[in-house]
Motif scaffolding. Structure first.
Motif, PDB file in Angstrom:
ATOM      1  N   GLN A 219       0.813  -1.216   0.000  1.00  0.00           N
ATOM      2  CA  GLN A 219       0.000   0.000   0.000  1.00  0.00           C
ATOM      3  C   GLN A 219       0.851   1.272   0.000  1.00  0.00           C
ATOM      4  OE1 GLN A 219      -1.021  -2.692   2.284  1.00  0.00           O
ATOM      5  NE2 GLN A 219      -2.210  -3.264   0.488  1.00  0.00           N
ATOM      6  N   ALA A 220       2.128   1.139   0.265  1.00  0.00           N
ATOM      7  CA  ALA A 220       3.006   2.310   0.323  1.00  0.00           C
ATOM      8  C   ALA A 220       3.428   2.730  -1.080  1.00  0.00           C
ATOM      9  CB  ALA A 220       4.238   2.004   1.169  1.00  0.00           C
ATOM     10  N   GLU A 221       3.620   4.026  -1.274  1.00  0.00           N
ATOM     11  CA  GLU A 221       4.044   4.523  -2.573  1.00  0.00           C
ATOM     12  C   GLU A 221       5.426   3.979  -2.952  1.00  0.00           C
ATOM     13  OE1 GLU A 221       3.358   6.327  -6.110  1.00  0.00           O
ATOM     14  OE2 GLU A 221       1.963   6.152  -4.410  1.00  0.00           O
ATOM     15  N   ALA A 222       6.253   3.725  -1.950  1.00  0.00           N
ATOM     16  CA  ALA A 222       7.597   3.216  -2.214  1.00  0.00           C
ATOM     17  C   ALA A 222       7.593   1.827  -2.847  1.00  0.00           C
ATOM     18  CB  ALA A 222       8.410   3.191  -0.913  1.00  0.00           C
ATOM     19  N   TRP A 223       6.483   1.109  -2.723  1.00  0.00           N
ATOM     20  CA  TRP A 223       6.360  -0.208  -3.351  1.00  0.00           C
ATOM     21  C   TRP A 223       6.638  -0.124  -4.854  1.00  0.00           C
ATOM     22  CZ3 TRP A 223       5.712  -5.183  -1.802  1.00  0.00           C
ATOM     23  CH2 TRP A 223       5.238  -6.105  -2.727  1.00  0.00           C
ATOM     24  N   LYS A 224       6.334   1.027  -5.452  1.00  0.00           N
ATOM     25  CA  LYS A 224       6.486   1.212  -6.896  1.00  0.00           C
ATOM     26  C   LYS A 224       7.835   1.806  -7.295  1.00  0.00           C
ATOM     27  CE  LYS A 224       1.515   2.142  -7.122  1.00  0.00           C
ATOM     28  NZ  LYS A 224       0.472   3.139  -7.488  1.00  0.00           N
ATOM     29  N   ASN A 225       8.727   2.003  -6.317  1.00  0.00           N
ATOM     30  CA  ASN A 225      10.047   2.551  -6.631  1.00  0.00           C
ATOM     31  C   ASN A 225      10.911   1.519  -7.356  1.00  0.00           C
ATOM     32  OD1 ASN A 225       9.482   4.993  -5.416  1.00  0.00           O
ATOM     33  ND2 ASN A 225      10.560   4.507  -3.512  1.00  0.00           N
ATOM     34  N   ALA A 226      11.719   1.992  -8.252  1.00  0.00           N
ATOM     35  CA  ALA A 226      12.576   1.089  -9.020  1.00  0.00           C
ATOM     36  C   ALA A 226      13.568   0.347  -8.135  1.00  0.00           C
ATOM     37  CB  ALA A 226      13.328   1.864 -10.099  1.00  0.00           C
ATOM     38  N   PHE A 227      14.120   1.020  -7.128  1.00  0.00           N
ATOM     39  CA  PHE A 227      15.187   0.440  -6.317  1.00  0.00           C
ATOM     40  C   PHE A 227      14.787   0.269  -4.854  1.00  0.00           C
ATOM     41  CE2 PHE A 227      17.330   3.124  -9.649  1.00  0.00           C
ATOM     42  CZ  PHE A 227      17.627   2.065 -10.498  1.00  0.00           C
ATOM     43  N   GLY A 228      13.512   0.071  -4.597  1.00  0.00           N
ATOM     44  CA  GLY A 228      13.056  -0.176  -3.239  1.00  0.00           C
ATOM     45  C   GLY A 228      12.878   1.097  -2.447  1.00  0.00           C
ATOM     46  N   VAL A 254      21.846   3.497  -2.348  1.00  0.00           N
ATOM     47  CA  VAL A 254      21.414   2.243  -1.732  1.00  0.00           C
ATOM     48  C   VAL A 254      22.183   1.021  -2.230  1.00  0.00           C
ATOM     49  CG1 VAL A 254      19.085   3.095  -1.296  1.00  0.00           C
ATOM     50  CG2 VAL A 254      19.563   1.882  -3.442  1.00  0.00           C
ATOM     51  N   GLY A 255      22.980   1.162  -3.284  1.00  0.00           N
ATOM     52  CA  GLY A 255      23.635  -0.020  -3.811  1.00  0.00           C
ATOM     53  C   GLY A 255      24.898   0.262  -4.590  1.00  0.00           C
ATOM     54  N   TRP A 256      25.703  -0.808  -4.731  1.00  0.00           N
ATOM     55  CA  TRP A 256      26.910  -0.778  -5.547  1.00  0.00           C
ATOM     56  C   TRP A 256      26.583  -1.361  -6.920  1.00  0.00           C
ATOM     57  CZ3 TRP A 256      30.665   1.949  -3.438  1.00  0.00           C
ATOM     58  CH2 TRP A 256      30.777   2.013  -2.053  1.00  0.00           C
ATOM     59  N   TYR A 279      19.876  -4.486   3.602  1.00  0.00           N
ATOM     60  CA  TYR A 279      20.941  -3.801   2.883  1.00  0.00           C
ATOM     61  C   TYR A 279      21.352  -4.560   1.624  1.00  0.00           C
ATOM     62  CZ  TYR A 279      21.290  -1.223   7.249  1.00  0.00           C
ATOM     63  OH  TYR A 279      20.997  -0.448   8.349  1.00  0.00           O
ATOM     64  N   ASP A 280      21.789  -3.807   0.621  1.00  0.00           N
ATOM     65  CA  ASP A 280      22.316  -4.375  -0.619  1.00  0.00           C
ATOM     66  C   ASP A 280      21.302  -5.230  -1.369  1.00  0.00           C
ATOM     67  OD1 ASP A 280      25.147  -3.425  -0.504  1.00  0.00           O
ATOM     68  OD2 ASP A 280      25.190  -4.649   1.321  1.00  0.00           O
ATOM     69  N   MET A 281      20.025  -4.891  -1.243  1.00  0.00           N
ATOM     70  CA  MET A 281      19.025  -5.580  -2.051  1.00  0.00           C
ATOM     71  C   MET A 281      19.131  -5.154  -3.512  1.00  0.00           C
ATOM     72  SD  MET A 281      17.488  -7.612   0.061  1.00  0.00           S
ATOM     73  CE  MET A 281      15.919  -8.166  -0.618  1.00  0.00           C
ATOM     74  N   ALA A 282      19.786  -4.029  -3.768  1.00  0.00           N
ATOM     75  CA  ALA A 282      20.109  -3.602  -5.132  1.00  0.00           C
ATOM     76  C   ALA A 282      21.622  -3.557  -5.255  1.00  0.00           C
ATOM     77  CB  ALA A 282      19.502  -2.224  -5.429  1.00  0.00           C
TER      78      ALA A 282
END
Length: 355
Positions: A219-228, A254-256, A279-282
């Motif tokens: 339900q959060a808008e962040a659900w639709k973010n490309a990188f979490g 958020v990522g390497w 961490y590092d999910m991307a």
């Protein structure tokens, strides 16, 4: 050999739990999304750094993903016609996924932990990683993610870790008919079944991995973010029908990935975590999942889906240090044969939690 049924869960029971917003427990304690439930994996007298765990899908409707449209991915990608299945993820239109609570490591499995678990196993090579030197300034070599592990090696590690921290009876996997490379000792073939009623360490399913990467709240808008945690800078699409996104300043927080990694892996957990404290999910390294790969993700109701029953390839998710930004998106899917190994491919562990 008798096969273990691993994904047969009563859908109505899970739905009832969601409607009542039942609160699951981990080790006897009621938990909320993103709560740290273990400060680190302990083997003998040693608690290993960056092995803490958090609770995922702990209560109510956050455990149900009912997709009425394609908004979980089409806000940032226009899938190419010849390969749409690589970009949409598993939360697609007309699919309802219901997930049971689970616990996920905050970090990718480190070289240090991998070696500690397998160093006394003469059958294994406990130090498989190519990125075994030349760590970035100020970073700890042993806390870089392990890589160069096959899918078989990853499930074998999960059982070995379970035996050291729990009991052999708690092992999720039954692994037989193991064949190893004679020189490097990695597993090239095996027969593997899983039993999700066991509480031991295991690989995440593809749905669990993506749910966690997206932040655990449909339900959060962040659900639709490309990188979490973050979307692309200025809302750029990772693929707009013509061009793939190579670099992104938001992803770098958020990522390497190829644009900021210096062509090497990095100590886990140095970038910002997501809303579930993962961490590092991307980026950094791709992460093996349990599922066999299929281009077409089934629609309809699915309770704790584990992928298709047959198939020669296994899924991995998340992107890596050597990929462009587009491949690090939450919905990006890739796969390879379970005996494959590479310097960009590692994993993280999960375990089922009591309800």
């Amino acid at each position: 050999m008798k096969k273990i049924k691993v994904c047969v869960i009563v859908l109505s029971a899970l739905m009832a739990c969601a409607v009542m917003s039942c609160k699951p427990e981990v080790d006897g304690t009621t938990v909320n999304p993103g709560d740290v439930v273990s400060k680190g994996i302990k083997i003998g007298e040693t608690t290993f750094a960056k092995t803490s765990e958090v609770a995922i899908v702990p209560a109510g409707k956050t455990g149900v993903v009912d997709m009425k449209d394609d908004s979980s991915w089409n806000t940032y990608v226009n899938p190419p016609e010849d390969e749409p299945y690589w970009w949409k993820g598993v939360f697609i239109k007309d699919r309802k996924v219901i997930l049971s609570p689970f616990v996920m490591s905050q970090y990718e499995v480190t070289q240090e932990l991998y070696e500690a678990v397998l160093k006394t196993d003469a059958e294994c090579k406990a130090t498989p990683s190519v990125h075994s030197g030349n760590s970035a300034e100020g970073e700890t070599q042993g806390l870089r993610p392990v890589e160069q592990v096959t899918w078989y090696d990853a499930v074998y590690f999960c059982n070995a870790l379970t035996k050291l921290t729990m009991t052999e009876e708690d092992c999720v996997y039954t692994i037989t008919n193991i064949t190893r490379d004679s020189t490097n000792k990695y597993i090239t073939s095996a027969t593997v079944t899983q039993d999700l009623t066991k509480k031991g360490y295991r690989l995440p399913t593809e749905a669990e991995w993506e749910y966690a990467a997206r932040g655990g709240n449909p339900q959060a808008e962040a659900w639709k973010n490309a990188f979490g945690k973050v979307n692309t800078k200025d809302g750029k699409m990772i693929y707009d029908g013509k061009v793939y996104l190579e670099n992104d300043d938001n992803l770098a927080t958020v990522g390497w990935y190829r644009g900021n990694s210096g062509s090497k892996t990095h100590e886990v957990g140095l970038k910002d975590g997501n809303s579930l404290n993962l961490y590092d999910m991307a980026g950094n390294v791709w992460e093996w999942c349990w599922d066999r790969y299929a281009d077409d993700v089934a629609t309809g109701d699915a309770a704790d889906p584990c992928g298709v029953a047959d198939g020669s390839r296994r899924v991995y998710r998340g992107g890596s240090y050597c990929n462009n930004a587009c491949l690090c998106a939450c919905s990006s899917r890739r796969s390879n044969y379970p005996n494959s190994r590479d310097d960009y491919l590692g994993f993280r562990v999960v375990r089922s939690s009591s309800k």
